[in-house]
Motif scaffolding. Structure first.
Motif, short mmCIF file in Angstrom:
data_model
loop_
_atom_site.label_atom_id
_atom_site.label_comp_id
_atom_site.label_asym_id
_atom_site.label_seq_id
_atom_site.Cartn_x
_atom_site.Cartn_y
_atom_site.Cartn_z
N UNK A 247 29.67 -22.01 -34.75
CA UNK A 247 28.91 -20.76 -34.78
C UNK A 247 27.91 -20.82 -35.92
N UNK A 248 26.65 -20.67 -35.56
CA UNK A 248 25.60 -20.70 -36.57
C UNK A 248 25.55 -19.36 -37.29
N UNK A 249 25.52 -19.39 -38.60
CA UNK A 249 25.43 -18.15 -39.38
C UNK A 249 24.05 -17.52 -39.20
N UNK A 250 24.04 -16.18 -39.10
CA UNK A 250 22.77 -15.48 -38.96
C UNK A 250 22.06 -15.39 -40.30
N UNK A 251 20.76 -15.63 -40.29
CA UNK A 251 19.96 -15.51 -41.50
C UNK A 251 18.83 -14.52 -41.23
N UNK A 252 18.70 -13.57 -42.14
CA UNK A 252 17.64 -12.58 -41.97
C UNK A 252 16.29 -13.18 -42.32
N UNK A 253 15.29 -12.92 -41.49
CA UNK A 253 13.95 -13.40 -41.82
C UNK A 253 13.34 -12.56 -42.93
N UNK A 254 12.26 -13.03 -43.54
CA UNK A 254 11.57 -12.21 -44.54
C UNK A 254 11.09 -10.90 -43.91
N UNK A 255 11.00 -9.85 -44.72
CA UNK A 255 10.59 -8.55 -44.21
C UNK A 255 9.14 -8.61 -43.73
N UNK A 256 8.95 -8.23 -42.48
CA UNK A 256 7.62 -8.20 -41.90
C UNK A 256 7.45 -6.89 -41.14
N UNK A 257 6.21 -6.48 -40.94
CA UNK A 257 5.90 -5.29 -40.17
C UNK A 257 5.18 -5.72 -38.91
N UNK A 258 5.77 -5.42 -37.77
CA UNK A 258 5.15 -5.72 -36.48
C UNK A 258 4.33 -4.51 -36.08
N UNK A 259 3.03 -4.61 -36.20
CA UNK A 259 2.14 -3.48 -35.95
C UNK A 259 1.23 -3.24 -37.13
N UNK A 260 0.08 -2.67 -36.88
CA UNK A 260 -0.92 -2.44 -37.92
C UNK A 260 -0.76 -1.05 -38.51
N UNK A 261 -0.39 -0.97 -39.80
CA UNK A 261 -0.24 0.33 -40.47
C UNK A 261 -1.33 0.56 -41.51
N UNK A 262 -2.27 -0.36 -41.63
CA UNK A 262 -3.33 -0.24 -42.63
C UNK A 262 -4.19 1.00 -42.41
N UNK A 263 -4.34 1.81 -43.47
CA UNK A 263 -5.15 3.02 -43.39
C UNK A 263 -4.56 4.11 -42.52
N UNK A 264 -3.25 4.06 -42.27
CA UNK A 264 -2.60 5.03 -41.39
C UNK A 264 -1.53 5.81 -42.15
N UNK A 265 -1.11 6.92 -41.55
CA UNK A 265 0.04 7.67 -42.03
C UNK A 265 1.28 7.09 -41.33
N UNK A 266 2.23 6.62 -42.09
CA UNK A 266 3.44 6.02 -41.52
C UNK A 266 4.54 7.07 -41.46
N UNK A 267 5.12 7.25 -40.27
CA UNK A 267 6.21 8.21 -40.07
C UNK A 267 7.44 7.45 -39.60
N UNK A 268 8.44 7.33 -40.48
CA UNK A 268 9.69 6.64 -40.14
C UNK A 268 10.65 7.66 -39.55
N UNK A 269 11.22 7.35 -38.38
CA UNK A 269 12.15 8.27 -37.73
C UNK A 269 13.53 7.63 -37.63
N UNK A 270 14.57 8.46 -37.81
CA UNK A 270 15.95 7.99 -37.70
C UNK A 270 16.83 9.20 -37.47
N UNK A 271 18.13 8.97 -37.22
CA UNK A 271 19.04 10.09 -36.98
C UNK A 271 19.73 10.55 -38.24
N UNK A 272 20.04 9.63 -39.17
CA UNK A 272 20.76 9.97 -40.39
C UNK A 272 20.05 9.35 -41.58
N UNK A 273 19.91 10.12 -42.65
CA UNK A 273 19.44 9.57 -43.92
C UNK A 273 20.49 9.91 -44.97
N UNK A 274 21.16 8.89 -45.44
CA UNK A 274 22.25 9.07 -46.40
C UNK A 274 21.96 8.20 -47.62
#
Length: 370
Positions: A247-274
């Motif tokens: 079983x190959x261990x999972x490795x997280x890739x470097x943090x990347x953003x898929x999509x263009x957020x330059x010059x935009x208002x970013x709205x993060x949505x989720x169900x819980x913020x703790x």
């Protein structure tokens, strides 16, 4: 409105004054009085409930908001429900806007599915139906042996975006992880906005927590056959030292953003913020990618520990949550936290259930991914 006219009673199972605010707002909208009861803790921390009026033959709604002391709130609800059951109430319906232990809905190694246990305890205490909002996983509804109405807060949060965020048309909806992409897509489609997804995280997400499937038995090196040779016609017996695929261990890739957020208002949505660590990290990467304002929209604002301070010191401009969980103290500590009132939909759900009306109206324009 008295019980003869309404035909039902509404009680609050909270011993904390701050936790009864939502119940008061709901009863004001319904035009009924809050049922007379006393909920308190004995000197040895045992929960005691005294119902101060007759409930025989009545349909009872118990409103229970969950404060930081989760286990005490659960015991208050269970004892209240059982007290009403033994007082001959006809139906006992729990109104639990934030369902506790909802993140513990999957088996983790030798742990347990606590949300299933809680569902069984509620049924045993006498509850026959619950109204909740934005369960962490919709599949939790299958844990219950009675009906569950899982309401959505997204219409209220979308309305806030449209009315309170200037130039929201220049915004982009962001999922802070691939697992949150479906919810974000639902918001983006209704607001007619673009979608971005943050891929890769500094910390382990819930889906990457170890469970039994990631702990295979020790492998012994063997040579030759992996099974014992038996005469033809008889099944092969497994060899004790059988080799399993690596079983190959999972490795997280470097943090990347898929999509263009330059010059935009970013709205993060989720169900819980703790624990806001993931949100703060997401805000930092969005700022680096050119987003000039960052909002967080979530249904349940638990905001535990140092969350208010971390939000205040972060690149986040505003955190918008509903009043399913009391958080007035956190708002005093951090002016960036804003509240949206959802008592209207909870009151309407109570009215419709009592009158035997369809609940479909409350789910109009709601997608299955929301």
């Amino acid at each position: 409105m008295n019980v003869a006219k309404s035909g039902y009673r509404v009680f609050s199972a909270n011993s904390s004054v701050a936790c009864t605010e939502l119940a008061k707002k709901i009863t004001e909208r319904l035009g009924v009085e809050l049922g007379k009861s006393v909920v308190f803790q004995e000197s040895n921390r045992e929960t005691r409930v005294d119902v101060k009026e007759s409930v025989r033959g009545q349909t009872i709604f118990i409103i229970q908001t969950i404060p930081r002391d989760v286990n005490t709130a659960i015991m208050e609800l269970l004892v209240m429900a059982y007290a009403l059951k033994t007082s001959c109430a006809k139906n006992i319906i729990g109104v639990i806007p934030y369902f506790p232990y909802s993140k513990q809905c999957k088996m983790r190694k030798r742990g347990s599915i606590v949300s299933k246990l809680l569902a069984s305890m509620l049924a045993k205490a006498g509850i026959t139906h619950i109204i909740t909002m934005d369960l962490h996983q919709k599949e939790i509804q299958g844990f219950f042996s009675f009906p569950v109405d899982n309401l959505r807060a997204s219409p209220f949060l979308i309305q806030y975006i449209q009315e309170e965020i200037p130039d929201y048309r220049n915004a982009i909806i962001v999922a802070k992880s691939p697992s949150a992409a479906k919810r974000a897509q639902s918001y983006a489609e209704r607001l007619r906005l673009g979608l971005a997804v943050i891929h890769g995280e500094a910390q382990c997400s819930e889906s990457d927590m170890a469970d039994g499937r990631h702990s295979p038995p020790c492998v012994r090196n063997t040579t030759g056959h992996t099974g014992l040779e038996l005469p033809p016609g008889k099944p092969q017996a497994p060899f004790p030292g059988i080799e399993l695929p690596i079983m190959m261990a999972k490795e997280k890739p470097p943090i990347t953003v898929v999509g263009d957020v330059g010059g935009r208002i970013a709205i993060i949505v989720d169900d819980i913020i703790d624990d806001v660590g993931d949100f703060v990290a997401a805000a930092e990467i969005l700022k680096e990618r050119g987003a000039y304002k960052i909002y967080i929209m979530a249904t349940h604002g638990l905001l535990s520990a140092d969350a208010p301070r971390l939000i205040e010191e972060s690149a986040i401009d505003e955190v918008v949550v509903t009043n399913t969980v009391p958080h007035e103290v956190q708002k005093l500590q951090c002016p960036k936290i804003k509240t949206v009132d959802v008592s209207m939909i909870l009151a309407e759900a109570i009215r419709r259930i009592h009158n035997g009306e369809s609940m479909a109206y409350l789910f109009r324009n709601i997608t299955t991914d929301d």
